[in-house]
Design a protein around this motif. Structure first.
Motif, PDB file in Angstrom:
ATOM      1  N   ALA A  28       0.821  -1.213   0.000  1.00  0.00           N
ATOM      2  CA  ALA A  28       0.000   0.000   0.000  1.00  0.00           C
ATOM      3  C   ALA A  28       0.855   1.264   0.000  1.00  0.00           C
ATOM      4  N   ALA A  29       0.295   2.297  -0.596  1.00  0.00           N
ATOM      5  CA  ALA A  29       0.931   3.619  -0.607  1.00  0.00           C
ATOM      6  C   ALA A  29      -0.057   4.634  -0.050  1.00  0.00           C
ATOM      7  N   ILE A  30       0.463   5.598   0.661  1.00  0.00           N
ATOM      8  CA  ILE A  30      -0.353   6.668   1.237  1.00  0.00           C
ATOM      9  C   ILE A  30       0.113   7.982   0.630  1.00  0.00           C
ATOM     10  N   LEU A  31      -0.842   8.735   0.083  1.00  0.00           N
ATOM     11  CA  LEU A  31      -0.530  10.035  -0.504  1.00  0.00           C
ATOM     12  C   LEU A  31      -1.394  11.090   0.171  1.00  0.00           C
ATOM     13  N   THR A  32      -0.757  11.968   0.915  1.00  0.00           N
ATOM     14  CA  THR A  32      -1.469  13.037   1.614  1.00  0.00           C
ATOM     15  C   THR A  32      -1.377  14.310   0.796  1.00  0.00           C
ATOM     16  N   LEU A  33      -2.538  14.912   0.524  1.00  0.00           N
ATOM     17  CA  LEU A  33      -2.600  16.156  -0.245  1.00  0.00           C
ATOM     18  C   LEU A  33      -2.900  17.299   0.700  1.00  0.00           C
ATOM     19  N   SER A  34      -1.923  18.148   0.881  1.00  0.00           N
ATOM     20  CA  SER A  34      -2.074  19.270   1.803  1.00  0.00           C
ATOM     21  C   SER A  34      -1.020  20.327   1.498  1.00  0.00           C
ATOM     22  N   ASP A  35      -1.485  21.519   1.175  1.00  0.00           N
ATOM     23  CA  ASP A  35      -0.532  22.610   0.933  1.00  0.00           C
ATOM     24  C   ASP A  35       0.283  22.889   2.199  1.00  0.00           C
ATOM     25  N   LYS A  36      -0.414  23.022   3.344  1.00  0.00           N
ATOM     26  CA  LYS A  36       0.285  23.295   4.610  1.00  0.00           C
ATOM     27  C   LYS A  36       1.174  22.127   5.020  1.00  0.00           C
ATOM     28  N   GLU A  74       3.973   9.951   0.966  1.00  0.00           N
ATOM     29  CA  GLU A  74       4.447  11.304   0.673  1.00  0.00           C
ATOM     30  C   GLU A  74       3.343  12.317   0.965  1.00  0.00           C
ATOM     31  N   VAL A  75       3.762  13.513   1.329  1.00  0.00           N
ATOM     32  CA  VAL A  75       2.847  14.632   1.510  1.00  0.00           C
ATOM     33  C   VAL A  75       3.195  15.652   0.428  1.00  0.00           C
ATOM     34  N   ILE A  76       2.213  15.957  -0.429  1.00  0.00           N
ATOM     35  CA  ILE A  76       2.461  16.898  -1.522  1.00  0.00           C
ATOM     36  C   ILE A  76       1.364  17.957  -1.549  1.00  0.00           C
ATOM     37  N   PRO A  77       1.610  19.079  -2.222  1.00  0.00           N
ATOM     38  CA  PRO A  77       0.586  20.135  -2.290  1.00  0.00           C
ATOM     39  C   PRO A  77      -0.588  19.737  -3.186  1.00  0.00           C
ATOM     40  N   ASP A  78      -1.671  20.469  -3.051  1.00  0.00           N
ATOM     41  CA  ASP A  78      -2.891  20.222  -3.830  1.00  0.00           C
ATOM     42  C   ASP A  78      -2.717  20.735  -5.259  1.00  0.00           C
ATOM     43  N   GLU A  79      -1.898  20.049  -6.025  1.00  0.00           N
ATOM     44  CA  GLU A  79      -1.637  20.415  -7.422  1.00  0.00           C
ATOM     45  C   GLU A  79      -2.006  19.216  -8.296  1.00  0.00           C
ATOM     46  N   LYS A  80      -2.991  19.393  -9.167  1.00  0.00           N
ATOM     47  CA  LYS A  80      -3.512  18.263  -9.957  1.00  0.00           C
ATOM     48  C   LYS A  80      -2.417  17.514 -10.714  1.00  0.00           C
ATOM     49  N   ASP A  81      -1.564  18.210 -11.424  1.00  0.00           N
ATOM     50  CA  ASP A  81      -0.535  17.523 -12.226  1.00  0.00           C
ATOM     51  C   ASP A  81       0.441  16.746 -11.343  1.00  0.00           C
ATOM     52  N   PHE A 109       3.278   5.791  -7.763  1.00  0.00           N
ATOM     53  CA  PHE A 109       2.958   4.876  -6.669  1.00  0.00           C
ATOM     54  C   PHE A 109       2.325   3.588  -7.195  1.00  0.00           C
ATOM     55  N   ALA A 110       1.571   3.659  -8.291  1.00  0.00           N
ATOM     56  CA  ALA A 110       0.915   2.463  -8.842  1.00  0.00           C
ATOM     57  C   ALA A 110       1.939   1.430  -9.297  1.00  0.00           C
ATOM     58  N   GLU A 111       3.155   1.850  -9.565  1.00  0.00           N
ATOM     59  CA  GLU A 111       4.207   0.908  -9.963  1.00  0.00           C
ATOM     60  C   GLU A 111       4.681   0.050  -8.799  1.00  0.00           C
ATOM     61  N   LYS A 112       4.408   0.491  -7.560  1.00  0.00           N
ATOM     62  CA  LYS A 112       4.909  -0.244  -6.400  1.00  0.00           C
ATOM     63  C   LYS A 112       3.845  -0.547  -5.343  1.00  0.00           C
ATOM     64  N   ALA A 113       2.573  -0.419  -5.718  1.00  0.00           N
ATOM     65  CA  ALA A 113       1.523  -0.660  -4.730  1.00  0.00           C
ATOM     66  C   ALA A 113       0.296  -1.312  -5.359  1.00  0.00           C
ATOM     67  N   ASP A 114      -0.356  -2.178  -4.569  1.00  0.00           N
ATOM     68  CA  ASP A 114      -1.645  -2.751  -4.958  1.00  0.00           C
ATOM     69  C   ASP A 114      -2.769  -1.794  -4.601  1.00  0.00           C
ATOM     70  N   LEU A 115      -2.481  -0.918  -3.645  1.00  0.00           N
ATOM     71  CA  LEU A 115      -3.482  -0.003  -3.093  1.00  0.00           C
ATOM     72  C   LEU A 115      -2.839   1.359  -2.863  1.00  0.00           C
ATOM     73  N   ILE A 116      -3.509   2.408  -3.331  1.00  0.00           N
ATOM     74  CA  ILE A 116      -3.088   3.774  -3.014  1.00  0.00           C
ATOM     75  C   ILE A 116      -4.256   4.439  -2.302  1.00  0.00           C
ATOM     76  N   VAL A 117      -4.002   4.949  -1.120  1.00  0.00           N
ATOM     77  CA  VAL A 117      -5.013   5.671  -0.368  1.00  0.00           C
ATOM     78  C   VAL A 117      -4.568   7.120  -0.289  1.00  0.00           C
ATOM     79  N   THR A 118      -5.427   8.014  -0.769  1.00  0.00           N
ATOM     80  CA  THR A 118      -5.126   9.437  -0.672  1.00  0.00           C
ATOM     81  C   THR A 118      -5.948  10.033   0.452  1.00  0.00           C
ATOM     82  N   THR A 119      -5.464  11.129   1.013  1.00  0.00           N
ATOM     83  CA  THR A 119      -6.231  11.872   2.000  1.00  0.00           C
ATOM     84  C   THR A 119      -6.091  13.352   1.699  1.00  0.00           C
ATOM     85  N   GLY A 120      -7.256  14.022   1.678  1.00  0.00           N
ATOM     86  CA  GLY A 120      -7.278  15.459   1.422  1.00  0.00           C
ATOM     87  C   GLY A 120      -7.691  15.797   0.003  1.00  0.00           C
TER      88      GLY A 120
END
Length: 166
Positions: free
Chosen positions: A4-12, A41-48, A57-68
């Motif tokens: 699994a991979a976790i991707l947090t979207l947060s400018d702050k 990873e924690v990255i800013p709210d930028e679509k691209d 992340f899809a190259e190394k995970a069966d599951l990606i969960v985003t938050t934010g």
């Protein structure tokens, strides 16, 4: 075992101005399905940037969960980034999470969270608050292993699973 991979979207959060408590909630809850975290990873709210990271992340995970980034604010673009990546949308996940959220707050109807499949990876959007993450992930967590099994073609008997829940 689920990778699994976790991707947090947060400018702050990406600037180090806010601790990522939601990512920690996800990490702890994924232990219930024996998931191993392969990327975070924690990255800013930028679509691209979000789209690029989902492909990576899809190259190394069966599951990606985003938050934010699932709300209606001008910088909330996680659903659009996710839709740009997924090949199949799974509307039942978002519907189930919004239904559960409405039991706790009417604000849940503003959630635009989506879930879908890219190649053999399940991607699920969660809200940004730790409480919202816990409530939403609790609803879909029991079906994640089965869904990943179906995506990978290793689960073929859905009827037996239905009998367990009858």
């Amino acid at each position: 075992m689920i990778q699994a991979a976790i991707l947090t979207l947060s400018d702050k959060g990406s600037r180090g101005e806010r601790e990522d408590k939601s990512g920690e909630v996800i990490r702890n809850m994924l232990k219930e399905i024996d998931a191993t975290i392969t990327a975070y990873e924690v990255i800013p709210d930028e679509k691209d940037l979000i789209t690029k990271k989902l492909f990576e992340f899809a190259e190394k995970a069966d599951l990606i969960v985003t938050t934010g980034g699932t709300g209606v604010g001008p910088r909330d673009v996680t659903p659009e980034a996710t839709r740009a990546v997924i090949e199949k949308e799974l509307p039942g996940f978002g519907e189930a999470m919004r239904t559960e959220g409405l039991k706790h707050t009417p604000r849940a109807m503003g959630s635009r969270a989506v879930a879908g499949i890219y190649k053999q990876t399940l991607i699920i959007n969660l809200p940004g608050s730790p409480k919202g993450v816990a409530e939403n992930l609790a609803v879909v967590l029991p079906v994640i292993p089965h869904t990943i099994g179906l995506i990978k073609g290793v689960v073929t008997e859905c009827a037996k699973d239905r009998e367990k829940h009858a």
